[in-house]
Design a protein around this motif. Structure first.
Motif, PDB file in Angstrom:
ATOM      1  N   GLN A   8       0.826  -1.204   0.000  1.00  0.00           N
ATOM      2  CA  GLN A   8       0.000   0.000   0.000  1.00  0.00           C
ATOM      3  C   GLN A   8       0.860   1.254   0.000  1.00  0.00           C
ATOM      4  O   GLN A   8       0.586   2.218  -0.720  1.00  0.00           O
ATOM      5  N   MET A   9       1.910   1.251   0.804  1.00  0.00           N
ATOM      6  CA  MET A   9       2.804   2.406   0.859  1.00  0.00           C
ATOM      7  C   MET A   9       3.530   2.594  -0.470  1.00  0.00           C
ATOM      8  O   MET A   9       3.705   3.719  -0.931  1.00  0.00           O
ATOM      9  N   CYS A  10       3.916   1.504  -1.100  1.00  0.00           N
ATOM     10  CA  CYS A  10       4.604   1.575  -2.390  1.00  0.00           C
ATOM     11  C   CYS A  10       3.682   2.158  -3.458  1.00  0.00           C
ATOM     12  O   CYS A  10       4.091   3.025  -4.238  1.00  0.00           O
ATOM     13  N   ILE A  11       2.435   1.716  -3.475  1.00  0.00           N
ATOM     14  CA  ILE A  11       1.464   2.244  -4.429  1.00  0.00           C
ATOM     15  C   ILE A  11       1.224   3.729  -4.173  1.00  0.00           C
ATOM     16  O   ILE A  11       1.193   4.537  -5.104  1.00  0.00           O
ATOM     17  N   ARG A  12       1.082   4.105  -2.917  1.00  0.00           N
ATOM     18  CA  ARG A  12       0.871   5.507  -2.573  1.00  0.00           C
ATOM     19  C   ARG A  12       2.056   6.360  -3.001  1.00  0.00           C
ATOM     20  O   ARG A  12       1.886   7.436  -3.595  1.00  0.00           O
ATOM     21  N   ASP A  13       3.250   5.874  -2.735  1.00  0.00           N
ATOM     22  CA  ASP A  13       4.447   6.636  -3.093  1.00  0.00           C
ATOM     23  C   ASP A  13       4.588   6.804  -4.600  1.00  0.00           C
ATOM     24  O   ASP A  13       4.919   7.882  -5.094  1.00  0.00           O
ATOM     25  N   ARG A  14       4.324   5.751  -5.340  1.00  0.00           N
ATOM     26  CA  ARG A  14       4.405   5.841  -6.798  1.00  0.00           C
ATOM     27  C   ARG A  14       3.339   6.790  -7.349  1.00  0.00           C
ATOM     28  O   ARG A  14       3.586   7.509  -8.320  1.00  0.00           O
ATOM     29  N   THR A  15       2.174   6.772  -6.749  1.00  0.00           N
ATOM     30  CA  THR A  15       1.120   7.687  -7.172  1.00  0.00           C
ATOM     31  C   THR A  15       1.528   9.135  -6.922  1.00  0.00           C
ATOM     32  O   THR A  15       1.316  10.004  -7.777  1.00  0.00           O
ATOM     33  N   MET A  16       2.123   9.404  -5.774  1.00  0.00           N
ATOM     34  CA  MET A  16       2.572  10.764  -5.463  1.00  0.00           C
ATOM     35  C   MET A  16       3.686  11.213  -6.414  1.00  0.00           C
ATOM     36  O   MET A  16       3.700  12.360  -6.855  1.00  0.00           O
ATOM     37  N   ILE A  17       4.603  10.312  -6.720  1.00  0.00           N
ATOM     38  CA  ILE A  17       5.684  10.646  -7.658  1.00  0.00           C
ATOM     39  C   ILE A  17       5.105  10.960  -9.033  1.00  0.00           C
ATOM     40  O   ILE A  17       5.496  11.938  -9.683  1.00  0.00           O
ATOM     41  N   ALA A  18       4.149  10.151  -9.474  1.00  0.00           N
ATOM     42  CA  ALA A  18       3.517  10.393 -10.775  1.00  0.00           C
ATOM     43  C   ALA A  18       2.777  11.725 -10.780  1.00  0.00           C
ATOM     44  O   ALA A  18       2.854  12.484 -11.753  1.00  0.00           O
ATOM     45  N   ALA A  19       2.082  12.033  -9.699  1.00  0.00           N
ATOM     46  CA  ALA A  19       1.343  13.296  -9.623  1.00  0.00           C
ATOM     47  C   ALA A  19       2.292  14.493  -9.674  1.00  0.00           C
ATOM     48  O   ALA A  19       2.028  15.468 -10.394  1.00  0.00           O
ATOM     49  N   GLN A  20       3.385  14.434  -8.949  1.00  0.00           N
ATOM     50  CA  GLN A  20       4.344  15.531  -8.961  1.00  0.00           C
ATOM     51  C   GLN A  20       5.001  15.672 -10.338  1.00  0.00           C
ATOM     52  O   GLN A  20       5.202  16.787 -10.819  1.00  0.00           O
ATOM     53  N   THR A  21       5.299  14.552 -10.970  1.00  0.00           N
ATOM     54  CA  THR A  21       5.893  14.592 -12.303  1.00  0.00           C
ATOM     55  C   THR A  21       4.931  15.238 -13.300  1.00  0.00           C
ATOM     56  O   THR A  21       5.335  16.077 -14.113  1.00  0.00           O
ATOM     57  N   LEU A  22       3.665  14.854 -13.238  1.00  0.00           N
ATOM     58  CA  LEU A  22       2.672  15.441 -14.135  1.00  0.00           C
ATOM     59  C   LEU A  22       2.488  16.934 -13.877  1.00  0.00           C
ATOM     60  O   LEU A  22       2.319  17.718 -14.808  1.00  0.00           O
ATOM     61  N   LEU A  23       2.523  17.335 -12.605  1.00  0.00           N
ATOM     62  CA  LEU A  23       2.400  18.759 -12.283  1.00  0.00           C
ATOM     63  C   LEU A  23       3.584  19.541 -12.860  1.00  0.00           C
ATOM     64  O   LEU A  23       3.398  20.613 -13.448  1.00  0.00           O
ATOM     65  N   ILE A  24       4.784  19.014 -12.726  1.00  0.00           N
ATOM     66  CA  ILE A  24       5.963  19.691 -13.264  1.00  0.00           C
ATOM     67  C   ILE A  24       5.860  19.798 -14.785  1.00  0.00           C
ATOM     68  O   ILE A  24       6.154  20.852 -15.365  1.00  0.00           O
ATOM     69  N   GLN A  25       5.435  18.737 -15.441  1.00  0.00           N
ATOM     70  CA  GLN A  25       5.279  18.776 -16.898  1.00  0.00           C
ATOM     71  C   GLN A  25       4.211  19.785 -17.310  1.00  0.00           C
ATOM     72  O   GLN A  25       4.372  20.493 -18.309  1.00  0.00           O
ATOM     73  N   ALA A  26       3.130  19.853 -16.555  1.00  0.00           N
ATOM     74  CA  ALA A  26       2.080  20.828 -16.863  1.00  0.00           C
ATOM     75  C   ALA A  26       2.607  22.252 -16.712  1.00  0.00           C
ATOM     76  O   ALA A  26       2.304  23.127 -17.536  1.00  0.00           O
ATOM     77  N   MET A  27       3.409  22.494 -15.690  1.00  0.00           N
ATOM     78  CA  MET A  27       3.982  23.832 -15.490  1.00  0.00           C
ATOM     79  C   MET A  27       4.941  24.198 -16.617  1.00  0.00           C
ATOM     80  O   MET A  27       5.007  25.350 -17.021  1.00  0.00           O
ATOM     81  N   ARG A  28       5.676  23.227 -17.114  1.00  0.00           N
ATOM     82  CA  ARG A  28       6.614  23.492 -18.214  1.00  0.00           C
ATOM     83  C   ARG A  28       5.877  23.827 -19.506  1.00  0.00           C
ATOM     84  O   ARG A  28       6.319  24.654 -20.288  1.00  0.00           O
ATOM     85  N   ARG A  29       4.780  23.132 -19.740  1.00  0.00           N
ATOM     86  CA  ARG A  29       4.104  23.243 -21.031  1.00  0.00           C
ATOM     87  C   ARG A  29       2.957  24.237 -21.058  1.00  0.00           C
ATOM     88  O   ARG A  29       2.593  24.719 -22.122  1.00  0.00           O
ATOM     89  N   GLY A  30       2.364  24.515 -19.919  1.00  0.00           N
ATOM     90  CA  GLY A  30       1.170  25.352 -19.909  1.00  0.00           C
ATOM     91  C   GLY A  30       1.387  26.681 -19.226  1.00  0.00           C
ATOM     92  O   GLY A  30       2.476  27.000 -18.745  1.00  0.00           O
ATOM     93  N   ASP A  31       0.341  27.448 -19.176  1.00  0.00           N
ATOM     94  CA  ASP A  31       0.356  28.744 -18.530  1.00  0.00           C
ATOM     95  C   ASP A  31       0.099  28.556 -17.034  1.00  0.00           C
ATOM     96  O   ASP A  31      -0.922  27.985 -16.641  1.00  0.00           O
ATOM     97  N   ALA A  32       1.016  29.020 -16.211  1.00  0.00           N
ATOM     98  CA  ALA A  32       0.906  28.814 -14.770  1.00  0.00           C
ATOM     99  C   ALA A  32      -0.361  29.412 -14.194  1.00  0.00           C
ATOM    100  O   ALA A  32      -0.938  28.873 -13.253  1.00  0.00           O
ATOM    101  N   SER A  33      -0.820  30.519 -14.761  1.00  0.00           N
ATOM    102  CA  SER A  33      -2.036  31.139 -14.221  1.00  0.00           C
ATOM    103  C   SER A  33      -3.269  30.270 -14.440  1.00  0.00           C
ATOM    104  O   SER A  33      -4.278  30.447 -13.773  1.00  0.00           O
ATOM    105  N   LEU A  34      -3.181  29.325 -15.335  1.00  0.00           N
ATOM    106  CA  LEU A  34      -4.279  28.388 -15.546  1.00  0.00           C
ATOM    107  C   LEU A  34      -4.085  27.112 -14.733  1.00  0.00           C
ATOM    108  O   LEU A  34      -5.041  26.551 -14.207  1.00  0.00           O
TER     109      LEU A  34
END
Length: 85
Positions: A8-34
């Motif tokens: 359960q902890m491994c799944i949670r950790d991988r989910t958090m890593i994926a979420a942070q990675t997606l957020l960083i990619q969104a910030m790189r590609r999109g408009d931060a104000s959105l």
């Protein structure tokens, strides 16, 4: 039981890593104000999950603080969309 908890902890950790990675990619590609106001929906979901899982009701100070943060994000988002150009 310990092995199940570790999974359960491994799944949670991988989910958090994926979420942070997606957020960083969104910030790189999109408009931060959105993107940033969408990120603040975490406040709403964490409050709902906190209540559902732990039966914790947020106090008034927490609700006021969350409201101010969300209101600020909405103002910034609306301002970003009204840029001249």
């Amino acid at each position: 039981y310990p092995l199940r908890r570790q999974r359960q902890m491994c799944i949670r950790d991988r989910t958090m890593i994926a979420a942070q990675t997606l957020l960083i990619q969104a910030m790189r590609r999109g408009d931060a104000s959105l993107i940033v106001p969408i990120f603040y929906t975490v406040l709403i979901f964490s409050g709902v999950l906190d209540f559902a899982v732990f039966a914790v009701v947020p106090d008034n100070a927490s609700l006021i603080g969350a409201g101010l943060i969300v209101a600020g994000a909405v103002v910034i988002s609306l301002r970003g969309r009204q840029r001249p150009g």
